[in-house]
Enzyme design. Structure first.
Site, mmCIF file in Angstrom:
data_model
loop_
_atom_site.group_PDB
_atom_site.id
_atom_site.type_symbol
_atom_site.label_atom_id
_atom_site.label_comp_id
_atom_site.label_asym_id
_atom_site.label_seq_id
_atom_site.Cartn_x
_atom_site.Cartn_y
_atom_site.Cartn_z
ATOM 1 N N ARG A 1 21.532 11.125 -1.236
ATOM 2 C CA ARG A 1 22.630 12.033 -1.596
ATOM 3 C C ARG A 1 22.107 13.366 -2.129
ATOM 4 O O ARG A 1 22.780 14.390 -2.052
ATOM 5 C CB ARG A 1 23.511 11.408 -2.683
ATOM 6 C CG ARG A 1 24.307 10.199 -2.231
ATOM 7 C CD ARG A 1 25.389 9.896 -3.253
ATOM 8 N NE ARG A 1 25.941 8.549 -3.152
ATOM 9 C CZ ARG A 1 26.947 8.202 -2.344
ATOM 10 N NH1 ARG A 1 27.497 9.101 -1.573
ATOM 11 N NH2 ARG A 1 27.385 6.963 -2.321
ATOM 12 N N GLU B 1 36.825 15.599 0.276
ATOM 13 C CA GLU B 1 36.099 14.456 0.834
ATOM 14 C C GLU B 1 34.798 14.931 1.486
ATOM 15 O O GLU B 1 34.722 16.060 1.966
ATOM 16 C CB GLU B 1 37.044 13.776 1.845
ATOM 17 C CG GLU B 1 36.488 12.634 2.642
ATOM 18 C CD GLU B 1 36.103 11.394 1.840
ATOM 19 O OE1 GLU B 1 35.259 11.544 0.943
ATOM 20 O OE2 GLU B 1 36.595 10.293 2.142
ATOM 21 N N ASP B 2 33.792 14.075 1.494
ATOM 22 C CA ASP B 2 32.516 14.481 2.108
ATOM 23 C C ASP B 2 32.609 14.548 3.629
ATOM 24 O O ASP B 2 32.184 15.507 4.249
ATOM 25 C CB ASP B 2 31.367 13.540 1.670
ATOM 26 C CG ASP B 2 31.662 12.059 1.915
ATOM 27 O OD1 ASP B 2 32.771 11.713 2.362
ATOM 28 O OD2 ASP B 2 30.764 11.244 1.644
ATOM 29 N N ASP C 1 35.569 10.305 9.175
ATOM 30 C CA ASP C 1 34.982 9.564 10.283
ATOM 31 C C ASP C 1 36.140 8.937 11.063
ATOM 32 O O ASP C 1 36.784 9.615 11.857
ATOM 33 C CB ASP C 1 34.019 8.538 9.661
ATOM 34 C CG ASP C 1 33.260 7.712 10.670
ATOM 35 O OD1 ASP C 1 32.796 8.275 11.668
ATOM 36 O OD2 ASP C 1 33.115 6.499 10.446
ATOM 37 N N PHE D 1 24.896 9.406 12.371
ATOM 38 C CA PHE D 1 24.977 9.059 10.958
ATOM 39 C C PHE D 1 24.154 10.058 10.157
ATOM 40 O O PHE D 1 22.961 10.220 10.371
ATOM 41 C CB PHE D 1 24.488 7.638 10.700
ATOM 42 C CG PHE D 1 24.879 7.168 9.337
ATOM 43 C CD1 PHE D 1 26.148 6.649 9.104
ATOM 44 C CD2 PHE D 1 23.997 7.284 8.265
ATOM 45 C CE1 PHE D 1 26.533 6.259 7.824
ATOM 46 C CE2 PHE D 1 24.375 6.898 6.985
ATOM 47 C CZ PHE D 1 25.643 6.384 6.771
ATOM 48 N N ASP E 1 25.424 9.485 1.740
ATOM 49 C CA ASP E 1 24.363 8.504 1.476
ATOM 50 C C ASP E 1 24.131 7.541 2.626
ATOM 51 O O ASP E 1 24.966 7.377 3.517
ATOM 52 C CB ASP E 1 24.749 7.661 0.261
ATOM 53 C CG ASP E 1 25.863 6.661 0.596
ATOM 54 O OD1 ASP E 1 26.908 7.092 1.123
ATOM 55 O OD2 ASP E 1 25.678 5.450 0.368
ATOM 56 N N GLY F 1 30.831 10.304 -2.439
ATOM 57 C CA GLY F 1 30.249 11.305 -1.542
ATOM 58 C C GLY F 1 30.607 12.753 -1.771
ATOM 59 O O GLY F 1 29.849 13.641 -1.407
HETATM 60 P P1 IMP Z 1 36.529 6.857 7.337
HETATM 61 O O1 IMP Z 1 37.497 6.067 6.532
HETATM 62 O O2 IMP Z 1 36.056 6.095 8.552
HETATM 63 O O3 IMP Z 1 37.017 8.229 7.714
HETATM 64 O O4 IMP Z 1 35.220 6.939 6.508
HETATM 65 C C1 IMP Z 1 34.973 7.927 5.638
HETATM 66 C C2 IMP Z 1 33.859 7.563 4.698
HETATM 67 O O5 IMP Z 1 32.776 6.867 5.362
HETATM 68 C C3 IMP Z 1 33.262 8.816 4.166
HETATM 69 O O6 IMP Z 1 33.903 9.197 2.978
HETATM 70 C C4 IMP Z 1 31.817 8.431 3.928
HETATM 71 O O7 IMP Z 1 31.682 7.884 2.644
HETATM 72 C C5 IMP Z 1 31.524 7.368 4.951
HETATM 73 N N1 IMP Z 1 30.801 7.930 6.122
HETATM 74 C C6 IMP Z 1 31.274 8.132 7.367
HETATM 75 N N2 IMP Z 1 30.349 8.655 8.190
HETATM 76 C C7 IMP Z 1 29.242 8.817 7.438
HETATM 77 C C8 IMP Z 1 27.927 9.338 7.707
HETATM 78 O O8 IMP Z 1 27.572 9.787 8.809
HETATM 79 N N3 IMP Z 1 27.059 9.333 6.661
HETATM 80 C C9 IMP Z 1 27.391 8.862 5.416
HETATM 81 N N4 IMP Z 1 28.603 8.380 5.129
HETATM 82 C C10 IMP Z 1 29.524 8.351 6.121
HETATM 83 MG MG MG Z 2 33.189 9.197 1.050
#
Ligand code: IMP
Ligand code: MG
Length: 171
Positions: free
Chosen positions: A162, A96-97, A100, A149, A156, A41
C-alpha cells in the site's frame, strides 16, 4: 519484494489528483461535503484529494469494506461503519481506491440511500471498467486501467504494497 512494473508514476498521480480536486471544488461550489472514505484502500488517495478541495466545509468519515482475498474478489462484501455517522441531508462523496466489479460500491450506495442523504457521488482513484458486473459509474475518476491486478498508492495485495508512491502491476 516481488517484481512490480510501474503502470502510473508518482508525478502523473500528483497532477491528476490536483486536477480532480479543482473539478470537485467547482462542482460543489462551496456546499458542505461529507467525504466518506472506504477503508483500507482509499486512505492515501483521500489524504491527497482533500488537500486539493477548497471553498467547502469538508467532514471526513470512514467506512470499512472488504471483498478481496489475494487477487480474487470473494463476491461477498462486508461493510462496517467505523462510527455511527448520520448521512441524512448531507452531500456524500464516497472516496474509493478502485472500482472493479462494482459490487462494493453498489452495496454501499444502497446502504447510504436508506438514510435520505441530500446527494451521493463517487470519486474513484482507479476504474477497471472491463470487469464491471453491476451498473455503477464513478462521478469522478483519476485513471481507467486495464484488467490487471495493481498495487500501490493505497492498493494492496494481502495488505502489502500500500505504501508504494506509484501504481504498479504485480508480476
Ligand atoms: P469491487 O466490489 O469488485 O468493485 O471491488 C472493489 C475492491 O476490490 C476495491 O476497493 C479494492 O479493495 C479491491 N480491488 C479490486 N481490484 C484490485 C486491484 O487490482 N488491486 C488491489 N485491490 C483491488
Ligand atoms: Mg477498497
Amino acid at each position: 519484494m516481488r517484481d512490480i512494473e510501474v503502470l502510473i508514476d508518482k508525478n502523473s498521480i500528483e497532477k491528476k489528483v490536483i486536477e480532480l480536486g479543482k473539478i470537485i471544488s467547482n462542482d460543489y461550489n462551496g456546499e458542505d461535503i461529507l467525504i466518506l472514505g472506504v477503508l483500507n484502500g482509499s486512505f492515501i488517495f483521500l489524504a491527497d484529494l482533500i488537500r486539493n478541495i477548497s471553498n467547502s466545509n469538508v467532514e471526513i468519515r470512514f467506512i470499512r469494506a472488504k471483498s478481496y482475498l489475494g487477487t480474487q474478489t470473494t463476491g461477498e462484501v462486508n461493510i462496517n461503519s467505523v462510527d455511527n455517522t448520520s448521512f441524512k441531508d448531507k452531500n456524500i462523496l464516497i472516496v474509493e481506491d478502485i472500482i472493479d466489479t462494482g459490487i462494493t460500491l453498489e452495496k454501499l450506495r444502497k446502504k447510504i440511500h436508506l438514510e435520505n442523504p441530500k446527494s451521493v457521488k463517487i470519486a474513484a482513484f482507479l476504474d477497471k471498467i472491463s470487469r464491471r458486473t453491476v451498473d455503477i459509474k464513478p462521478d469522478y475518476c483519476c485513471f481507467e486501467i486495464p484488467d490487471k491486478f495493481v498495487v500501490g498508492y493505497g492498493l494492496d495485495y494481502n495488505e502489502n504494497y500500500r505504501h508504494l508512491p506509484f501504481v504498479g502491476v504485480l508480476e
